[in-house]
Design a protein around this motif. Structure first.
Motif, mmCIF file in Angstrom:
data_model
loop_
_atom_site.group_PDB
_atom_site.id
_atom_site.type_symbol
_atom_site.label_atom_id
_atom_site.label_comp_id
_atom_site.label_asym_id
_atom_site.label_seq_id
_atom_site.Cartn_x
_atom_site.Cartn_y
_atom_site.Cartn_z
ATOM 1 N N ALA A 185 0.942 -1.136 0.144
ATOM 2 C CA ALA A 185 -0.163 -0.013 0.203
ATOM 3 C C ALA A 185 0.911 1.336 -0.155
ATOM 4 O O ALA A 185 0.485 2.308 -0.550
ATOM 5 N N LEU A 186 1.813 1.041 0.703
ATOM 6 C CA LEU A 186 2.923 2.451 0.845
ATOM 7 C C LEU A 186 3.578 2.653 -0.587
ATOM 8 O O LEU A 186 3.509 3.602 -0.854
ATOM 9 N N ARG A 187 3.812 1.532 -1.239
ATOM 10 C CA ARG A 187 4.485 1.602 -2.453
ATOM 11 C C ARG A 187 3.403 2.304 -3.518
ATOM 12 O O ARG A 187 4.080 3.016 -4.359
ATOM 13 N N TRP A 188 2.276 1.794 -3.419
ATOM 14 C CA TRP A 188 1.404 2.178 -4.375
ATOM 15 C C TRP A 188 1.208 3.772 -4.201
ATOM 16 O O TRP A 188 1.211 4.646 -5.326
ATOM 17 N N ILE A 189 1.239 4.258 -3.080
ATOM 18 C CA ILE A 189 1.143 5.696 -2.718
ATOM 19 C C ILE A 189 2.287 6.556 -3.450
ATOM 20 O O ILE A 189 2.330 7.387 -3.933
ATOM 21 N N ALA A 190 3.598 5.866 -2.994
ATOM 22 C CA ALA A 190 5.065 6.388 -3.584
ATOM 23 C C ALA A 190 4.871 6.505 -5.243
ATOM 24 O O ALA A 190 5.203 7.369 -5.829
ATOM 25 N N ILE A 191 4.292 5.383 -5.596
ATOM 26 C CA ILE A 191 4.372 5.580 -7.397
ATOM 27 C C ILE A 191 3.283 6.545 -7.746
ATOM 28 O O ILE A 191 3.713 7.121 -8.926
ATOM 29 N N LEU A 192 2.307 6.768 -7.141
ATOM 30 C CA LEU A 192 1.343 7.942 -7.599
ATOM 31 C C LEU A 192 1.827 9.158 -7.248
ATOM 32 O O LEU A 192 1.729 10.188 -8.008
ATOM 33 N N GLY A 193 2.409 9.374 -6.216
ATOM 34 C CA GLY A 193 3.373 10.467 -5.990
ATOM 35 C C GLY A 193 4.545 10.833 -6.916
ATOM 36 O O GLY A 193 4.685 11.918 -7.326
ATOM 37 N N GLN A 194 5.154 9.738 -7.413
ATOM 38 C CA GLN A 194 6.261 9.811 -8.105
ATOM 39 C C GLN A 194 5.530 10.512 -9.823
ATOM 40 O O GLN A 194 6.123 11.248 -10.543
ATOM 41 N N PHE B 110 12.083 6.679 -16.481
ATOM 42 C CA PHE B 110 11.357 6.677 -15.583
ATOM 43 C C PHE B 110 10.057 5.477 -15.736
ATOM 44 O O PHE B 110 9.657 5.118 -14.741
ATOM 45 N N ALA B 111 9.643 5.586 -16.957
ATOM 46 C CA ALA B 111 8.708 4.558 -17.304
ATOM 47 C C ALA B 111 9.118 3.068 -16.744
ATOM 48 O O ALA B 111 8.432 2.401 -16.191
ATOM 49 N N VAL B 112 10.460 2.845 -16.980
ATOM 50 C CA VAL B 112 10.885 1.510 -16.603
ATOM 51 C C VAL B 112 11.085 1.354 -15.192
ATOM 52 O O VAL B 112 10.889 0.183 -14.633
ATOM 53 N N ILE B 113 11.501 2.296 -14.662
ATOM 54 C CA ILE B 113 11.933 2.085 -12.960
ATOM 55 C C ILE B 113 10.654 1.995 -12.366
ATOM 56 O O ILE B 113 10.271 1.389 -11.288
ATOM 57 N N ILE B 114 9.722 3.236 -12.705
ATOM 58 C CA ILE B 114 8.162 2.940 -11.797
ATOM 59 C C ILE B 114 7.540 1.713 -12.202
ATOM 60 O O ILE B 114 6.904 1.020 -11.689
ATOM 61 N N GLY B 115 7.502 1.354 -13.544
ATOM 62 C CA GLY B 115 6.978 0.221 -14.089
ATOM 63 C C GLY B 115 7.797 -1.123 -13.245
ATOM 64 O O GLY B 115 6.875 -2.185 -12.928
ATOM 65 N N ALA B 116 8.800 -1.111 -12.690
ATOM 66 C CA ALA B 116 9.412 -2.237 -11.967
ATOM 67 C C ALA B 116 8.595 -2.283 -10.682
ATOM 68 O O ALA B 116 8.308 -3.394 -10.044
ATOM 69 N N SER B 117 8.219 -1.207 -9.929
ATOM 70 C CA SER B 117 7.573 -1.214 -8.832
ATOM 71 C C SER B 117 6.287 -1.480 -9.154
ATOM 72 O O SER B 117 5.694 -2.271 -7.981
ATOM 73 N N VAL B 118 5.520 -1.220 -9.992
ATOM 74 C CA VAL B 118 4.339 -1.494 -10.417
ATOM 75 C C VAL B 118 4.019 -3.082 -10.365
ATOM 76 O O VAL B 118 3.239 -3.670 -9.820
ATOM 77 N N ILE B 119 5.117 -3.885 -11.193
ATOM 78 C CA ILE B 119 5.135 -5.350 -11.354
ATOM 79 C C ILE B 119 5.255 -5.712 -10.125
ATOM 80 O O ILE B 119 4.475 -6.981 -9.856
#
Length: 464
Positions: free
Chosen positions: A25-34, A54-63
């Motif tokens: 949940a915290l990582r989802w919040i961080a992703i939205l903030g990023q 940025f798309a690759v780095i944030i995409g890794a968190s999403v996956i």
């Protein structure tokens, strides 16, 4: 007091403090903030950024979040190693974003303090030091190497070196200070909690000993006079029957046994007794003891010994109160929600002991099966469930307590359903309801081979 070394290890370690769902949940919040920060930087401040990186780095968190959400149950609690790896991933991901967006000239670089604070609060010092060291190393790299920020017209944003050094020093000091501060405060809270627990256990133990001592003292007081009379009469018989050898020996035996009774009462009054025979029992006997209060409630409780595939004999296990109380709670839950029957299957091997508690009820609701074991978990009950347990307004505390106690003994617990809750076939008499499987490493709860046949010896006082 802590009774043995296993309990001490359980008390000292900080494991399973962090829920996977919390970090997700915290990582989802961080992703939205990023994503929001990148959009503001491009649209409002007209900065030129590496969108592809940025798309690759944030995409890794999403996956990672998607995999963690669908592969693991909702109530999964991370091990020490798992939590450390998750926090190291977050530090690495944030470092990569900062590398392509100005390094320490980016004001969001202070967010690297968040994973370090979580690590210091929830993990042991060794893991916290590792997380803090990695964060300091990455901050140092960002101070030396990074992609500068450029405006839309190509002009580079330049910050004086003294401010860059100041940012580096502030973040490093913040990592050290917040890490030590969080660890110290959390450790003191944990120590106080365990001290209160140890105090409660000591008081309970002392109360039991006091109760035993009171009973023994009362018995000694009541039996003192008749024992003295028996001893007196036996002594007189010994004097009068000196000419009759057999009768004289009998009278002397009575006299000696009266002395022995006096000594036993005296020793029992000094300290509580620990009956060696009560420390362990055959596995089936322990299950019988746990299930006994629920065998006369109108439901059939069938304990089936499936045995061992390798031919090993039934293990003797320690009669630890955590095991008996935890199993009793799980069996009670199964009896409460079954239609007619509860099955308890017992099996073992040279390395593991496995129990399955199965009922013929409707099973666990799909909406809560991933959160079973969480405290204060409310579930809206159907009318049928309300009829089965009238007046019951459960919050999940019973299962939470049972799960916690059993996991303290090394049990691995899984919850499942034997069939779909919407199955139209009758559930009564079928293994179609809830299934709770418990598995231990055999050496965690069983007595070493041959130990169960060891002579009992003299009962000894409890260790102080």
């Amino acid at each position: 007091m802590i009774e043995n070394r296993d309990d001490l290890v359980t008390v000292e370690r900080r494991s399973d403090w962090v829920r996977l769902r919390t970090l997700v949940a915290l990582r989802w919040i961080a992703i939205l903030g990023q994503i929001a920060s990148i959009m503001v930087a491009i649209l409002l401040f007209k900065l030129h950024l590496e969108i592809g990186a940025f798309a690759v780095i944030i995409g890794a968190s999403v996956i990672l979040n998607i995999v963690a959400s669908f592969v693991y149950p909702e109530n999964t609690r991370l091990s020490e190693r798992g939590a450390t790896l998750m926090l190291l991933f977050d530090i690495t991901q944030l470092t990569c974003l900062l590398y392509f967006s100005g390094g320490l000239t980016n004001p969001f670089s202070v967010l690297i303090l968040a994973p370090v604070s979580i690590s210091a609060s929830a993990l042991r010092p060794k893991s916290s030091i590792l997380t803090g060291s990695v964060a300091i190393a990455f901050v140092t790299i960002l101070a030396l190497y990074h992609v500068p920020l450029h405006l839309n017209d190509g002009a580079e944003l330049i910050i004086p070196d003294i401010f860059l050094f100041g940012n580096w020093a502030a973040i490093v000091i913040g990592i050290i200070f917040l890490g030590v501060f969080s660890w110290k405060v959390t450790s003191e809270i944990h120590t106080m909690s365990q001290a209160l627990l140890a105090t409660q256990m000591a008081l309970t133990r002392e109360q039991k000993l006091t109760d035993i001592g009171g009973v023994v003292a009362a018995a000694a007081h009541e039996l003192g006079t008749p024992l003295a009379t028996i001893k007196l009469v036996a002594g007189e018989l010994v004097d009068e029957l000196k000419d009759q050898e057999v009768l004289c020996e009998d009278a002397q035996l009575i006299h000696d046994q009266a002395d022995r009774c006096r000594d036993i009462l005296h020793s029992m009054g000094q300290a509580g007794k620990d009956d060696l025979h009560m420390r362990f029992a055959p596995l089936q006997a322990v299950i019988d003891e746990a299930a006994e209060p629920h065998t006369g409630r109108g439901k059939s409780v069938n304990i089936e010994v499936l045995g061992s595939e390798d031919g090993s004999g039934q293990p003797y296990v320690y009669r630890r109160p955590e095991i008996i109380h935890g199993l009793r709670n799980l069996i009670q839950n199964a009896v409460d929600f079954s239609e007619t029957t509860v099955w308890i299957d017992i099996s073992w091997s040279a390395r593991r002991i496995t129990l399955r508690i199965i009922d013929d009820g409707a099973g666990f609701p799909a909406s809560v099966i991933g959160r079973i074991g969480d405290p204060f978990m409310r579930h809206r009950r159907s009318e049928r469930e309300a009829e089965k347990r009238p007046g019951y307004n459960g919050m999940g505390l019973g299962l939470f307590i049972a799960k916690t106690l059993l996991e303290r003994t090394g049990a691995e617990i899984t919850f499942a359903n034997g069939s779909d809750r919407h199955d139209q076939h009758l559930h009564a008499g079928r293994r179609s309801g809830a299934i709770v499987e418990l598995s231990w490493q055999r050496d965690r709860i069983s007595v070493a081979e041959g130990e169960e046949n060891k002579a009992l010896g003299e009962n000894a006082p409890f260790a102080q």
